[in-house]
Motif scaffolding. Sequence first.
Motif, short mmCIF file in Angstrom:
data_model
loop_
_atom_site.label_atom_id
_atom_site.label_comp_id
_atom_site.label_asym_id
_atom_site.label_seq_id
_atom_site.Cartn_x
_atom_site.Cartn_y
_atom_site.Cartn_z
N VAL A 294 0.87 -1.16 0.00
CA VAL A 294 0.00 0.00 0.00
C VAL A 294 0.91 1.21 0.00
CG1 VAL A 294 -1.69 1.28 1.35
CG2 VAL A 294 -1.84 -1.20 1.22
N GLU A 295 0.59 2.19 -0.82
CA GLU A 295 1.37 3.42 -0.88
C GLU A 295 0.51 4.59 -0.39
OE1 GLU A 295 4.38 2.78 -4.55
OE2 GLU A 295 2.30 3.18 -5.10
N VAL A 296 1.17 5.56 0.21
CA VAL A 296 0.49 6.71 0.79
C VAL A 296 1.15 7.98 0.26
CG1 VAL A 296 -0.06 7.89 2.95
CG2 VAL A 296 -0.06 5.41 2.87
N ALA A 297 0.33 9.00 0.01
CA ALA A 297 0.85 10.31 -0.42
C ALA A 297 0.05 11.41 0.26
CB ALA A 297 0.74 10.46 -1.94
N LEU A 298 0.70 12.55 0.44
CA LEU A 298 0.02 13.76 0.90
C LEU A 298 -0.24 14.62 -0.33
CD1 LEU A 298 2.21 14.62 4.01
CD2 LEU A 298 0.01 13.44 3.94
N ALA A 299 -1.49 15.04 -0.51
CA ALA A 299 -1.82 15.84 -1.70
C ALA A 299 -3.00 16.75 -1.39
CB ALA A 299 -2.17 14.91 -2.87
N SER A 300 -2.82 18.02 -1.63
CA SER A 300 -3.88 19.01 -1.47
C SER A 300 -4.54 18.96 -0.10
CB SER A 300 -4.94 18.82 -2.56
OG SER A 300 -4.37 18.93 -3.83
N ASP B 234 -8.97 12.37 9.85
CA ASP B 234 -9.38 10.96 9.80
C ASP B 234 -8.17 10.04 9.75
OD1 ASP B 234 -12.09 11.52 9.94
OD2 ASP B 234 -12.38 11.43 7.77
N TRP B 235 -7.15 10.43 8.97
CA TRP B 235 -5.94 9.61 8.87
C TRP B 235 -5.23 9.55 10.23
CZ3 TRP B 235 -4.43 6.01 5.77
CH2 TRP B 235 -3.10 5.59 5.78
N ALA B 236 -5.15 10.66 10.94
CA ALA B 236 -4.51 10.68 12.26
C ALA B 236 -5.28 9.79 13.23
CB ALA B 236 -4.44 12.11 12.78
N ALA B 237 -6.61 9.83 13.17
CA ALA B 237 -7.41 8.96 14.04
C ALA B 237 -7.18 7.49 13.72
CB ALA B 237 -8.89 9.31 13.89
N PHE B 238 -7.11 7.16 12.43
CA PHE B 238 -6.83 5.78 12.01
C PHE B 238 -5.46 5.33 12.52
CE2 PHE B 238 -4.70 3.16 8.72
CZ PHE B 238 -5.41 1.99 8.92
N LEU B 239 -4.44 6.15 12.32
CA LEU B 239 -3.09 5.78 12.78
C LEU B 239 -3.05 5.61 14.30
CD1 LEU B 239 -0.67 7.90 10.59
CD2 LEU B 239 -1.30 5.50 10.34
N GLY B 240 -3.77 6.45 15.01
CA GLY B 240 -3.84 6.33 16.46
C GLY B 240 -4.41 4.98 16.88
N LEU C 200 -8.03 5.77 -2.25
CA LEU C 200 -8.83 6.17 -1.10
C LEU C 200 -8.30 7.52 -0.62
CD1 LEU C 200 -8.79 2.77 0.82
CD2 LEU C 200 -10.61 3.68 -0.63
N VAL C 201 -9.20 8.45 -0.34
CA VAL C 201 -8.81 9.80 0.06
C VAL C 201 -9.37 10.07 1.45
CG1 VAL C 201 -8.92 12.25 -0.52
CG2 VAL C 201 -8.84 10.53 -2.35
N PHE C 202 -8.49 10.50 2.36
CA PHE C 202 -8.86 10.75 3.75
C PHE C 202 -8.47 12.17 4.15
CE2 PHE C 202 -7.87 6.27 3.32
CZ PHE C 202 -8.97 5.66 3.91
N SER C 203 -9.26 12.75 5.03
CA SER C 203 -8.84 14.03 5.61
C SER C 203 -7.65 13.76 6.54
CB SER C 203 -9.98 14.67 6.40
OG SER C 203 -10.23 13.92 7.59
N SER C 204 -6.89 14.78 6.82
CA SER C 204 -5.75 14.61 7.74
C SER C 204 -6.21 14.16 9.11
CB SER C 204 -4.96 15.91 7.85
OG SER C 204 -4.40 16.23 6.60
#
Length: 67
Positions: free
Chosen positions: A22-28, A50-56, A44-48
Amino acid sequence: MDFSQATWRKSSLSQGTTDNCVEVALASGFVVVRDSKDPGGPKLVFSSADWAAFLGRVKAGDFDTRP
């Protein structure tokens, strides 16, 4: 959204050049996730937030399947 200029990253645990990742990028201001075997495929596009909550939750072990 256009992610053609995004810088994609794989986990350091991906064992080099394998395309089974799986690859991840930061964009816009979003976090974008794709399958390395199909870079032109769906993303798949996540808000910052939502992504922080997932990583937590990952770091807390909420998704561990080991007994």
